[in-house]
Write a protein that holds these residues in place. Sequence first.
Motif, PDB file in Angstrom:
ATOM      1  N   TRP A   1      68.193  17.740  86.063  1.00  0.00           N
ATOM      2  CA  TRP A   1      67.306  18.958  86.645  1.00  0.00           C
ATOM      3  C   TRP A   1      68.253  19.891  87.330  1.00  0.00           C
ATOM      4  O   TRP A   1      69.453  19.737  87.618  1.00  0.00           O
ATOM      5  CB  TRP A   1      66.550  18.107  87.757  1.00  0.00           C
ATOM      6  N   ASP A   2      67.556  21.110  87.408  1.00  0.00           N
ATOM      7  CA  ASP A   2      68.255  22.234  87.891  1.00  0.00           C
ATOM      8  C   ASP A   2      67.492  23.146  88.738  1.00  0.00           C
ATOM      9  O   ASP A   2      66.363  23.232  88.681  1.00  0.00           O
ATOM     10  CB  ASP A   2      68.766  23.214  86.677  1.00  0.00           C
ATOM     11  N   LEU A   3      67.846  23.582  90.035  1.00  0.00           N
ATOM     12  CA  LEU A   3      67.242  24.286  90.918  1.00  0.00           C
ATOM     13  C   LEU A   3      67.303  25.755  90.812  1.00  0.00           C
ATOM     14  O   LEU A   3      66.590  26.558  91.429  1.00  0.00           O
ATOM     15  CB  LEU A   3      67.570  24.143  92.191  1.00  0.00           C
ATOM     16  N   CYS A   4      67.995  26.389  89.689  1.00  0.00           N
ATOM     17  CA  CYS A   4      68.162  27.622  89.311  1.00  0.00           C
ATOM     18  C   CYS A   4      68.180  28.000  87.863  1.00  0.00           C
ATOM     19  O   CYS A   4      68.332  26.978  87.205  1.00  0.00           O
ATOM     20  CB  CYS A   4      69.635  28.374  89.737  1.00  0.00           C
ATOM     21  N   PHE A   5      67.720  29.189  87.433  1.00  0.00           N
ATOM     22  CA  PHE A   5      67.836  29.493  85.974  1.00  0.00           C
ATOM     23  C   PHE A   5      69.249  30.113  86.179  1.00  0.00           C
ATOM     24  O   PHE A   5      69.374  31.024  86.748  1.00  0.00           O
ATOM     25  CB  PHE A   5      66.739  30.556  85.709  1.00  0.00           C
ATOM     26  N   GLY A   6      69.759  30.378  85.103  1.00  0.00           N
ATOM     27  CA  GLY A   6      71.054  30.974  84.767  1.00  0.00           C
ATOM     28  C   GLY A   6      72.258  30.584  83.739  1.00  0.00           C
ATOM     29  O   GLY A   6      71.648  29.861  82.987  1.00  0.00           O
ATOM     30  N   GLY A   7      73.248  31.082  83.672  1.00  0.00           N
ATOM     31  CA  GLY A   7      74.371  30.786  82.790  1.00  0.00           C
ATOM     32  C   GLY A   7      75.552  31.718  82.758  1.00  0.00           C
ATOM     33  O   GLY A   7      75.638  32.467  83.751  1.00  0.00           O
ATOM     34  N   VAL A   8      76.131  31.654  81.555  1.00  0.00           N
ATOM     35  CA  VAL A   8      77.385  32.557  81.585  1.00  0.00           C
ATOM     36  C   VAL A   8      77.073  33.834  81.476  1.00  0.00           C
ATOM     37  O   VAL A   8      76.084  34.194  80.519  1.00  0.00           O
ATOM     38  CB  VAL A   8      78.149  31.877  80.298  1.00  0.00           C
TER      39      VAL A   8
ATOM     40  N   ARG B   1      84.442  25.788  77.357  1.00  0.00           N
ATOM     41  CA  ARG B   1      84.143  24.564  77.764  1.00  0.00           C
ATOM     42  C   ARG B   1      85.307  23.594  77.603  1.00  0.00           C
ATOM     43  O   ARG B   1      85.373  22.736  78.422  1.00  0.00           O
ATOM     44  CB  ARG B   1      82.902  24.121  76.947  1.00  0.00           C
ATOM     45  N   ALA B   2      85.827  23.545  76.285  1.00  0.00           N
ATOM     46  CA  ALA B   2      86.745  22.724  75.951  1.00  0.00           C
ATOM     47  C   ALA B   2      88.143  22.376  77.029  1.00  0.00           C
ATOM     48  O   ALA B   2      88.594  21.534  77.545  1.00  0.00           O
ATOM     49  CB  ALA B   2      87.486  22.840  74.767  1.00  0.00           C
ATOM     50  N   GLY B   3      88.265  23.661  77.475  1.00  0.00           N
ATOM     51  CA  GLY B   3      89.448  23.891  78.469  1.00  0.00           C
ATOM     52  C   GLY B   3      89.003  24.185  79.846  1.00  0.00           C
ATOM     53  O   GLY B   3      89.809  24.167  80.752  1.00  0.00           O
ATOM     54  N   ASN B   4      87.590  23.857  80.219  1.00  0.00           N
ATOM     55  CA  ASN B   4      87.006  24.174  81.490  1.00  0.00           C
ATOM     56  C   ASN B   4      87.805  25.422  82.186  1.00  0.00           C
ATOM     57  O   ASN B   4      88.357  25.384  83.188  1.00  0.00           O
ATOM     58  CB  ASN B   4      87.184  23.019  82.438  1.00  0.00           C
ATOM     59  N   LEU B   5      87.494  26.384  81.446  1.00  0.00           N
ATOM     60  CA  LEU B   5      88.094  27.562  81.939  1.00  0.00           C
ATOM     61  C   LEU B   5      87.385  28.516  82.745  1.00  0.00           C
ATOM     62  O   LEU B   5      86.235  28.652  82.533  1.00  0.00           O
ATOM     63  CB  LEU B   5      88.698  28.708  80.798  1.00  0.00           C
ATOM     64  N   ARG B   6      87.755  28.965  83.886  1.00  0.00           N
ATOM     65  CA  ARG B   6      87.076  29.779  84.695  1.00  0.00           C
ATOM     66  C   ARG B   6      86.420  31.195  84.176  1.00  0.00           C
ATOM     67  O   ARG B   6      86.950  31.900  83.369  1.00  0.00           O
ATOM     68  CB  ARG B   6      87.854  30.314  85.997  1.00  0.00           C
ATOM     69  N   HIS B   7      84.994  31.213  84.289  1.00  0.00           N
ATOM     70  CA  HIS B   7      84.402  32.293  83.710  1.00  0.00           C
ATOM     71  C   HIS B   7      83.314  32.736  84.804  1.00  0.00           C
ATOM     72  O   HIS B   7      83.066  32.194  85.931  1.00  0.00           O
ATOM     73  CB  HIS B   7      83.811  31.794  82.621  1.00  0.00           C
ATOM     74  N   ARG B   8      82.542  33.907  84.481  1.00  0.00           N
ATOM     75  CA  ARG B   8      81.605  34.335  85.234  1.00  0.00           C
ATOM     76  C   ARG B   8      80.115  33.719  85.096  1.00  0.00           C
ATOM     77  O   ARG B   8      79.917  33.620  83.931  1.00  0.00           O
ATOM     78  CB  ARG B   8      81.405  35.957  85.154  1.00  0.00           C
ATOM     79  N   SER B   9      79.378  33.274  85.909  1.00  0.00           N
ATOM     80  CA  SER B   9      78.137  32.729  85.793  1.00  0.00           C
ATOM     81  C   SER B   9      77.245  33.449  86.971  1.00  0.00           C
ATOM     82  O   SER B   9      77.631  33.690  88.056  1.00  0.00           O
ATOM     83  CB  SER B   9      78.453  31.393  86.181  1.00  0.00           C
ATOM     84  N   VAL B  10      75.928  33.379  86.561  1.00  0.00           N
ATOM     85  CA  VAL B  10      74.765  33.859  87.339  1.00  0.00           C
ATOM     86  C   VAL B  10      73.793  32.475  87.590  1.00  0.00           C
ATOM     87  O   VAL B  10      73.594  31.718  86.673  1.00  0.00           O
ATOM     88  CB  VAL B  10      74.236  35.011  86.899  1.00  0.00           C
ATOM     89  N   ALA B  11      73.377  32.559  88.878  1.00  0.00           N
ATOM     90  CA  ALA B  11      71.922  31.813  88.890  1.00  0.00           C
ATOM     91  C   ALA B  11      70.861  32.282  89.644  1.00  0.00           C
ATOM     92  O   ALA B  11      71.229  33.425  90.474  1.00  0.00           O
ATOM     93  CB  ALA B  11      72.572  30.453  89.782  1.00  0.00           C
ATOM     94  N   VAL B  12      69.630  31.976  89.365  1.00  0.00           N
ATOM     95  CA  VAL B  12      68.483  32.629  90.042  1.00  0.00           C
ATOM     96  C   VAL B  12      67.814  31.656  90.378  1.00  0.00           C
ATOM     97  O   VAL B  12      67.053  30.844  89.701  1.00  0.00           O
ATOM     98  CB  VAL B  12      67.668  33.569  88.901  1.00  0.00           C
ATOM     99  N   VAL B  13      67.389  31.699  91.897  1.00  0.00           N
ATOM    100  CA  VAL B  13      66.479  30.536  92.327  1.00  0.00           C
ATOM    101  C   VAL B  13      65.057  31.191  92.325  1.00  0.00           C
ATOM    102  O   VAL B  13      64.817  32.596  92.885  1.00  0.00           O
ATOM    103  CB  VAL B  13      66.836  30.662  93.873  1.00  0.00           C
ATOM    104  N   VAL B  14      63.923  30.710  91.759  1.00  0.00           N
ATOM    105  CA  VAL B  14      62.744  31.356  91.655  1.00  0.00           C
ATOM    106  C   VAL B  14      61.918  30.559  92.590  1.00  0.00           C
ATOM    107  O   VAL B  14      61.776  29.424  92.465  1.00  0.00           O
ATOM    108  CB  VAL B  14      62.257  31.197  90.196  1.00  0.00           C
ATOM    109  N   VAL B  15      61.157  31.167  93.411  1.00  0.00           N
ATOM    110  CA  VAL B  15      60.223  30.835  94.428  1.00  0.00           C
ATOM    111  C   VAL B  15      58.901  31.280  94.278  1.00  0.00           C
ATOM    112  O   VAL B  15      58.866  32.577  94.088  1.00  0.00           O
ATOM    113  CB  VAL B  15      60.586  30.951  95.856  1.00  0.00           C
ATOM    114  N   THR B  16      57.780  30.686  94.326  1.00  0.00           N
ATOM    115  CA  THR B  16      56.330  31.397  93.950  1.00  0.00           C
ATOM    116  C   THR B  16      55.999  31.997  95.306  1.00  0.00           C
ATOM    117  O   THR B  16      56.491  31.630  96.612  1.00  0.00           O
ATOM    118  CB  THR B  16      55.328  30.600  93.478  1.00  0.00           C
ATOM    119  N   GLY B  17      55.034  32.787  95.374  1.00  0.00           N
ATOM    120  CA  GLY B  17      54.499  33.336  96.507  1.00  0.00           C
ATOM    121  C   GLY B  17      53.718  32.319  97.417  1.00  0.00           C
ATOM    122  O   GLY B  17      53.863  32.528  98.588  1.00  0.00           O
TER     123      GLY B  17
END
Length: 166
Positions: A62-69, A26-42
């Motif tokens: 506010w966020d439209l996806c769940f996710g993280g590092v 975070r301090a160096g804003n270093l590139r890392h792998r991240s995932v995001a999941v959009v959840v839509v109901t039926g």
Amino acid sequence: MPDDEPVEVVDEAGAVVGLTTRAAMRAGNLRHRSVAVVVVTGAGALVAHRRAGWKDVWPGRWDLCFGGVAAVGEGWEDAARRELAEEAGVAAAPADLALLGSGTYADDAVSAVYRIYAVTHDGPFTPADGEVAELVLVPLRDLDAWLAGRDLCDDADRLAADHRGV
């Protein structure tokens, strides 16, 4: 998320080039792998959430996806499923995830190689790790109106702009 949690530093293709701590990433804003999941109901509602105020990036927004590092050595789908379980309380099988895309994202706070997934789920949604302060269901037909004036995470704002064709 402890500051000393190990994180993979990656190149633009997502290949690991080193390890560091979450705090150093975070301090160096270093590139890392991240995932995001959009959840839509039926029923066709997006599950959006407001991030906890203590988060190390975009607190209270506010966020439209769940996710993280992604964790060190963790597969993309495994990371997506873990984050979904932690942040939304949703247990998803690998077959439940649909890959929407992948790419890179960079701004003044975040530099990541990411994969974004979608899942259809009707809940219950029970955030377990304290990273989510509030959950809302937004009918997709009302999404543009709901987005107006919301303080979104920068990456979610870009996603929403892509949705709107801006």
